[in-house]
Design a protein around this motif. Structure first.
Motif, mmCIF file in Angstrom:
data_model
loop_
_atom_site.group_PDB
_atom_site.id
_atom_site.type_symbol
_atom_site.label_atom_id
_atom_site.label_comp_id
_atom_site.label_asym_id
_atom_site.label_seq_id
_atom_site.Cartn_x
_atom_site.Cartn_y
_atom_site.Cartn_z
ATOM 1 N N SER A 155 0.835 -1.200 0.000
ATOM 2 C CA SER A 155 0.000 0.000 0.000
ATOM 3 C C SER A 155 0.873 1.254 0.000
ATOM 4 O O SER A 155 1.988 1.256 0.522
ATOM 5 C CB SER A 155 -0.897 0.000 1.242
ATOM 6 O OG SER A 155 -1.519 1.245 1.413
ATOM 7 N N LEU A 156 0.345 2.331 -0.581
ATOM 8 C CA LEU A 156 1.037 3.622 -0.582
ATOM 9 C C LEU A 156 0.553 4.512 0.561
ATOM 10 O O LEU A 156 0.945 5.671 0.652
ATOM 11 C CB LEU A 156 0.802 4.340 -1.922
ATOM 12 C CG LEU A 156 1.336 3.639 -3.169
ATOM 13 C CD1 LEU A 156 0.983 4.438 -4.414
ATOM 14 C CD2 LEU A 156 2.843 3.471 -3.081
ATOM 15 N N LEU A 157 -0.276 3.984 1.447
ATOM 16 C CA LEU A 157 -0.813 4.769 2.558
ATOM 17 C C LEU A 157 0.272 5.112 3.569
ATOM 18 O O LEU A 157 1.210 4.343 3.787
ATOM 19 C CB LEU A 157 -1.922 3.981 3.270
ATOM 20 C CG LEU A 157 -3.173 3.641 2.454
ATOM 21 C CD1 LEU A 157 -4.094 2.752 3.283
ATOM 22 C CD2 LEU A 157 -3.889 4.905 2.014
ATOM 23 N N THR A 158 0.142 6.277 4.206
ATOM 24 C CA THR A 158 1.042 6.652 5.293
ATOM 25 C C THR A 158 0.580 5.949 6.571
ATOM 26 O O THR A 158 -0.529 5.392 6.627
ATOM 27 C CB THR A 158 1.035 8.163 5.517
ATOM 28 O OG1 THR A 158 -0.279 8.556 5.970
ATOM 29 C CG2 THR A 158 1.365 8.913 4.221
ATOM 30 N N ARG A 217 5.681 1.195 14.367
ATOM 31 C CA ARG A 217 6.356 0.192 15.199
ATOM 32 C C ARG A 217 5.840 -1.210 14.868
ATOM 33 O O ARG A 217 6.624 -2.159 14.767
ATOM 34 C CB ARG A 217 6.137 0.504 16.682
ATOM 35 C CG ARG A 217 6.959 -0.370 17.618
ATOM 36 C CD ARG A 217 6.781 0.039 19.068
ATOM 37 N NE ARG A 217 7.348 1.352 19.325
ATOM 38 C CZ ARG A 217 6.630 2.423 19.700
ATOM 39 N NH1 ARG A 217 5.318 2.321 19.843
ATOM 40 N NH2 ARG A 217 7.210 3.570 19.920
ATOM 41 N N VAL A 218 4.545 -1.322 14.652
ATOM 42 C CA VAL A 218 3.950 -2.613 14.261
ATOM 43 C C VAL A 218 4.530 -3.071 12.926
ATOM 44 O O VAL A 218 4.892 -4.237 12.750
ATOM 45 C CB VAL A 218 2.407 -2.498 14.162
ATOM 46 C CG1 VAL A 218 1.813 -3.759 13.540
ATOM 47 C CG2 VAL A 218 1.801 -2.261 15.543
ATOM 48 N N LEU A 219 4.646 -2.151 11.970
ATOM 49 C CA LEU A 219 5.158 -2.485 10.646
ATOM 50 C C LEU A 219 6.635 -2.869 10.696
ATOM 51 O O LEU A 219 7.076 -3.782 10.001
ATOM 52 C CB LEU A 219 4.952 -1.310 9.692
ATOM 53 C CG LEU A 219 3.489 -0.894 9.460
ATOM 54 C CD1 LEU A 219 3.415 0.334 8.565
ATOM 55 C CD2 LEU A 219 2.700 -2.039 8.846
ATOM 56 N N GLN A 220 7.401 -2.169 11.533
ATOM 57 C CA GLN A 220 8.835 -2.458 11.656
ATOM 58 C C GLN A 220 9.083 -3.825 12.269
ATOM 59 O O GLN A 220 10.091 -4.475 11.977
ATOM 60 C CB GLN A 220 9.515 -1.375 12.496
ATOM 61 C CG GLN A 220 9.639 -0.037 11.788
ATOM 62 C CD GLN A 220 9.964 1.105 12.733
ATOM 63 O OE1 GLN A 220 10.129 0.904 13.937
ATOM 64 N NE2 GLN A 220 10.036 2.321 12.205
ATOM 65 N N GLN A 221 8.154 -4.282 13.119
ATOM 66 C CA GLN A 221 8.316 -5.582 13.775
ATOM 67 C C GLN A 221 7.863 -6.741 12.893
ATOM 68 O O GLN A 221 8.107 -7.895 13.217
ATOM 69 C CB GLN A 221 7.521 -5.590 15.092
ATOM 70 C CG GLN A 221 8.101 -4.663 16.154
ATOM 71 C CD GLN A 221 7.198 -4.510 17.364
ATOM 72 O OE1 GLN A 221 6.029 -4.919 17.338
ATOM 73 N NE2 GLN A 221 7.725 -3.919 18.430
ATOM 74 N N SER A 222 7.224 -6.423 11.764
ATOM 75 C CA SER A 222 6.737 -7.470 10.877
ATOM 76 C C SER A 222 7.884 -8.084 10.080
ATOM 77 O O SER A 222 8.770 -7.382 9.596
ATOM 78 C CB SER A 222 5.696 -6.898 9.908
ATOM 79 O OG SER A 222 5.390 -7.842 8.901
ATOM 80 N N ALA A 223 7.840 -9.408 9.929
ATOM 81 C CA ALA A 223 8.869 -10.106 9.146
ATOM 82 C C ALA A 223 8.574 -10.032 7.658
ATOM 83 O O ALA A 223 9.423 -10.373 6.837
ATOM 84 C CB ALA A 223 8.944 -11.567 9.591
ATOM 85 N N HIS A 224 7.373 -9.580 7.291
ATOM 86 C CA HIS A 224 6.946 -9.627 5.898
ATOM 87 C C HIS A 224 6.826 -8.267 5.230
ATOM 88 O O HIS A 224 6.682 -8.183 4.015
ATOM 89 C CB HIS A 224 5.603 -10.356 5.789
ATOM 90 C CG HIS A 224 5.602 -11.703 6.426
ATOM 91 N ND1 HIS A 224 6.315 -12.769 5.916
ATOM 92 C CD2 HIS A 224 5.017 -12.154 7.563
ATOM 93 C CE1 HIS A 224 6.142 -13.819 6.701
ATOM 94 N NE2 HIS A 224 5.370 -13.470 7.702
ATOM 95 N N ILE A 225 6.852 -7.205 6.016
ATOM 96 C CA ILE A 225 6.684 -5.866 5.444
ATOM 97 C C ILE A 225 7.914 -5.021 5.744
ATOM 98 O O ILE A 225 8.377 -4.958 6.884
ATOM 99 C CB ILE A 225 5.419 -5.192 6.021
ATOM 100 C CG1 ILE A 225 4.180 -5.951 5.553
ATOM 101 C CG2 ILE A 225 5.336 -3.730 5.583
ATOM 102 C CD1 ILE A 225 2.877 -5.401 6.078
ATOM 103 N N LYS A 226 8.462 -4.386 4.731
ATOM 104 C CA LYS A 226 9.604 -3.504 4.917
ATOM 105 C C LYS A 226 9.450 -2.274 4.043
ATOM 106 O O LYS A 226 8.793 -2.296 3.004
ATOM 107 C CB LYS A 226 10.911 -4.224 4.597
ATOM 108 C CG LYS A 226 11.031 -4.763 3.187
ATOM 109 C CD LYS A 226 12.356 -5.483 3.009
ATOM 110 C CE LYS A 226 12.490 -6.057 1.595
ATOM 111 N NZ LYS A 226 13.782 -6.743 1.402
ATOM 112 N N ARG A 227 10.050 -1.204 4.455
ATOM 113 C CA ARG A 227 9.949 0.052 3.730
ATOM 114 C C ARG A 227 10.852 0.020 2.501
ATOM 115 O O ARG A 227 12.025 -0.320 2.588
ATOM 116 C CB ARG A 227 10.375 1.195 4.653
ATOM 117 C CG ARG A 227 10.027 2.574 4.132
ATOM 118 C CD ARG A 227 10.490 3.602 5.124
ATOM 119 N NE ARG A 227 10.157 4.956 4.690
ATOM 120 C CZ ARG A 227 10.802 6.026 5.090
ATOM 121 N NH1 ARG A 227 11.827 5.903 5.909
ATOM 122 N NH2 ARG A 227 10.434 7.226 4.682
ATOM 123 N N MET A 228 10.296 0.346 1.356
ATOM 124 C CA MET A 228 11.065 0.297 0.117
ATOM 125 C C MET A 228 10.712 1.487 -0.765
ATOM 126 O O MET A 228 9.651 2.076 -0.638
ATOM 127 C CB MET A 228 10.757 -0.992 -0.661
ATOM 128 C CG MET A 228 11.207 -2.254 0.011
ATOM 129 S SD MET A 228 10.858 -3.711 -1.011
ATOM 130 C CE MET A 228 12.031 -3.456 -2.340
#
Length: 331
Positions: A76-79, A98-109
């Protein structure tokens, strides 16, 4: 000291079985490789083990809300603020991140750029993929080639980093036109690489023919096979009459390459690897000579194993094109 990891169901079964056979807590601890305290806590109250609520500050986001956040953020492109609003979670956007950073499947790109595919492009790509989907070892005959521009100031686009508020903010100098640039040509084969050649951005058909003629004579049979197949895109200088005459005269097979298909040209992955190595830690260069020297050094460091891995990905790329009806792949 933090609390030890809770015992899983298999460990609990083993511990209870050993205790029933009159093993001591110390002996059980050695067998299951867990601390005596963890085992003592289990045996002290087996029925209520693991049900005690954790002390300390409760989480700002529930488990259900975390799952909703991860679903909303997926590709998603959502903030982070927009994600919180979408799933109806009233919390600071910092908690969402913080939830997103702890995910093994989602990373900032960074968002990857792809050429716009028209219907005729998709048709040609689909036809190409169907014709070559059964190729496996035959891909080893192909020499992939391409040109790539490198700037002194680094690649275009945004560079992200995690800022430590205790330190001065990092910045990157951006000079006009990237501070200067160099255009390179190269080729890869299953068994190796050509030289990395600096070329004039206004290269004409004659200079291009002379370049590939020299590199083919020097490398082709070593990095591919005697009956190699040459790949190039459909740039005007590549398809010029003088270039076609050279291929015909030398009996060189040329792959009928579909337009707008960088995702199928595995040398693009080499360019990306080269760029990451050269511009590591947002490195910038003062002059073209320093940039070229670094590029040549990192080009030599691209291993044969890495290139062979790319060749092995080609059947999967063809399959993905077919599945996407000529559309882009994830490569």
């Amino acid at each position: 000291m933090g609390r030890g990891k809770q015992l899983n169901s298999e460990e609990i079964k083993t511990i209870l079985k050993l205790k029933k056979e009159n093993f001591t807590i110390s002996k059980i601890a050695k067998i299951v490789s867990r601390s005596r305290k963890v085992i003592y806590n289990l045996l002290k109250d087996v029925n209520n083990y693991g049900t005690k609520k954790s002390s300390g500050r409760p989480s700002a986001i529930t488990t259900r809300e975390k799952r909703a956040i991860l679903r909303a953020a997926s590709n998603s492109l959502l903030t982070s603020r927009e994600i919180a609003e979408k799933v109806g979670v009233k919390t600071n956007p910092r908690n969402v991140r913080r939830v997103l950073q702890q995910s093994a499947h989602i990373k900032r790109m960074k968002l990857k750029r792809r050429p716009a595919l028209k219907e005729n492009h998709k048709e040609h790509r689909l036809h190409f993929a169907k014709e070559h989907i059964r190729w496996n070892k035959k891909w080893r005959k192909v020499i992939f080639t391409d040109e790539k521009r490198f700037n002194l100031d680094g690649p275009d686009g945004f560079n992200f980093y995690y800022h430590d508020i205790r330190k001065e903010k990092l910045s990157q100098i951006r000079r006009q036109m990237g501070g200067g640039s160099i255009m390179l040509w190269a080729g890869i084969g299953y068994n190796g690489k050509t030289d990395l050649i600096a070329i004039n951005s206004k290269m004409n058909a004659i200079t291009y023919r002379n370049l590939i003629q020299k590199q083919i004579a020097k490398h082709a049979t070593h990095i591919a096979r005697e009956d190699f197949i040459f790949q190039q895109d459909n740039a005007a200088v590549h398809t010029a009459k003088v270039v076609k005459e050279y291929f015909s005269k030398e009996n060189i097979s040329v792959l009928d390459w579909p337009a707008c298909s960088p995702d199928l040209n595995i040398i693009e992955n080499c360019w990306s690897k080269l760029s990451n190595a050269v511009y590591k830690e947002n490195r910038q260069f003062e002059n073209i000579n320093d940039l070229k020297k670094c590029l040549e050094e990192e080009w030599r460091n691209i291993s044969p194993d890495y290139i062979r891995k790319l060749y092995r990905s080609l059947p999967k790329r063809m399959l993905e094109v077919v599945e996407n009806k000529g559309g882009s792949t994830h490569y």
